[in-house]
Design an enzyme around this catalytic site. Structure first.
Site, mmCIF file in Angstrom:
data_model
loop_
_atom_site.group_PDB
_atom_site.id
_atom_site.type_symbol
_atom_site.label_atom_id
_atom_site.label_comp_id
_atom_site.label_asym_id
_atom_site.label_seq_id
_atom_site.Cartn_x
_atom_site.Cartn_y
_atom_site.Cartn_z
ATOM 1 N N ASP A 1 -3.932 -18.929 -1.159
ATOM 2 C CA ASP A 1 -3.916 -17.613 -1.790
ATOM 3 C C ASP A 1 -5.130 -16.863 -1.253
ATOM 4 O O ASP A 1 -6.271 -17.229 -1.542
ATOM 5 C CB ASP A 1 -3.999 -17.775 -3.309
ATOM 6 C CG ASP A 1 -4.010 -16.441 -4.044
ATOM 7 O OD1 ASP A 1 -4.156 -15.385 -3.382
ATOM 8 O OD2 ASP A 1 -3.893 -16.441 -5.279
ATOM 9 N N ASN B 1 -2.290 -10.917 9.148
ATOM 10 C CA ASN B 1 -1.027 -10.261 8.828
ATOM 11 C C ASN B 1 -0.773 -10.144 7.330
ATOM 12 O O ASN B 1 -0.077 -9.235 6.899
ATOM 13 C CB ASN B 1 0.133 -11.033 9.468
ATOM 14 C CG ASN B 1 1.470 -10.599 8.923
ATOM 15 O OD1 ASN B 1 1.963 -9.515 9.212
ATOM 16 N ND2 ASN B 1 2.072 -11.431 8.083
ATOM 17 N N TYR C 1 -1.868 1.045 -1.697
ATOM 18 C CA TYR C 1 -1.501 0.389 -0.434
ATOM 19 C C TYR C 1 -1.972 1.218 0.763
ATOM 20 O O TYR C 1 -2.583 0.681 1.696
ATOM 21 C CB TYR C 1 0.010 0.192 -0.385
ATOM 22 C CG TYR C 1 0.522 -0.377 0.911
ATOM 23 C CD1 TYR C 1 0.394 -1.734 1.186
ATOM 24 C CD2 TYR C 1 1.131 0.435 1.861
ATOM 25 C CE1 TYR C 1 0.857 -2.272 2.381
ATOM 26 C CE2 TYR C 1 1.603 -0.087 3.051
ATOM 27 C CZ TYR C 1 1.468 -1.433 3.305
ATOM 28 O OH TYR C 1 1.931 -1.953 4.491
ATOM 29 N N LYS D 1 -4.726 0.113 3.758
ATOM 30 C CA LYS D 1 -4.393 0.025 5.173
ATOM 31 C C LYS D 1 -5.266 0.967 6.004
ATOM 32 O O LYS D 1 -5.608 0.650 7.159
ATOM 33 C CB LYS D 1 -2.911 0.333 5.384
ATOM 34 C CG LYS D 1 -1.991 -0.770 4.856
ATOM 35 C CD LYS D 1 -2.269 -2.115 5.521
ATOM 36 C CE LYS D 1 -1.278 -3.177 5.109
ATOM 37 N NZ LYS D 1 -1.524 -4.476 5.786
#
Length: 254
Positions: free
Chosen positions: A63, A90, A155, A159
């Site tokens: 995790d 990733n 999100y 990014k």
């Protein structure tokens, strides 16, 4: 491209882009370390990797929001393979939410999508210096602009941070011979949308809608994204660092 005797770590490898990337490296004779939380998924990917060239990958169930688990990735890889040539950061999670929803989703997005890449990169830099290895971070076109019809504010911010991380670390590590690049996919057929809280039917509707919007009239496959990752980590890209590479069927043009 030949990755014989190269040791490659792929996080988020139990499904989607990570799984396709791990299998593609295995087909190029790499020694692959597959990392993820879903043990069933990891075992399935491991079978595909081993079937490619007979090389059994190292499975690390982890995790990435746990610092101890992140450290385990580095230590286990060195214990088994003795070196690291490529790191593919990733692993990532989609977070639906608005600034009106409070700061918790923001904290979760940063803890899942940015902090683990920062920590793991720092832990293995000493090993990449020895091999003159490289790093590929998997970001998103959401780093450049908000996702228009969906509430993905946490999100998108995470990014955007990952892209700046790519550039800063590329500059910092260049003199050590370590390259760092980012692959930024647009809509890609993965479990991502469902994992973000959509039903299977809603996810299918999202992908079908995207096909009508994107200039090339389709969404990416995981294999297409994996091929770009592979190229950037290969000797063919030996003069490329600090790059942000979009693969989105023209999404950001709309």
């Amino acid at each position: 491209m030949d990755f014989t005797d190269k040791v490659v770590i792929v996080t988020g490898a139990s499904s989607g882009i990570g799984a396709a990337t791990a299998v593609l490296y295995a087909k190029q004779s790499a020694k692959v370390v597959i990392v993820g939380r879903n043990e069933t998924g990891l075992n399935k990917v491991a079978q595909q990797c081993e079937a490619a060239k007979g090389l059994k990958p190292l499975i690390v169930k982890a995790d990435l929001t746990s610092d101890e688990d992140v450290k385990k990735i580095a230590t286990r890889t060195i214990e088994i393979f003795g070196k690291i040539d490529v790191l593919v950061n990733n692993a990532g999670v989609g977070f639906r939410g608005s600034v009106r929803d409070g700061v918790e989703l923001f904290d979760q997005a940063m803890a899942s999508n940015l902090r683990p890449a920062y920590l793991l990169t720092g832990l293995i830099t000493q090993h990449l210096m020895k091999t003159k290895g490289n790093i590929v971070n998997v970001s998103s076109v959401a780093a450049f602009r908000p996702i228009k019809d969906l509430d993905f504010t946490p999100y998108c911010i995470s990014k955007a941070g990952l892209d700046m991380f790519t550039k800063c670390v590329a500059l910092e590590l260049a003199r050590d011979g370590i390259r760092v690049n980012s692959v930024n996919p647009g809509g890609t057929k993965t479990p991502f949308v469902e994992a973000a809280g959509f039903t299977k039917q809603q996810a299918e509707e999202v992908f079908e809608n995207r096909k009508t919007i994107y200039p090339l009239g389709k969404v990416c496959t995981t294999e297409e994204v994996a091929e770009l990752i592979l190229y950037l980590s290969s000797e063919k890209a030996r003069s490329i660092t600090g790059g942000i590479f979009v693969i989105d069927n023209g999404e950001i043009l709309t």
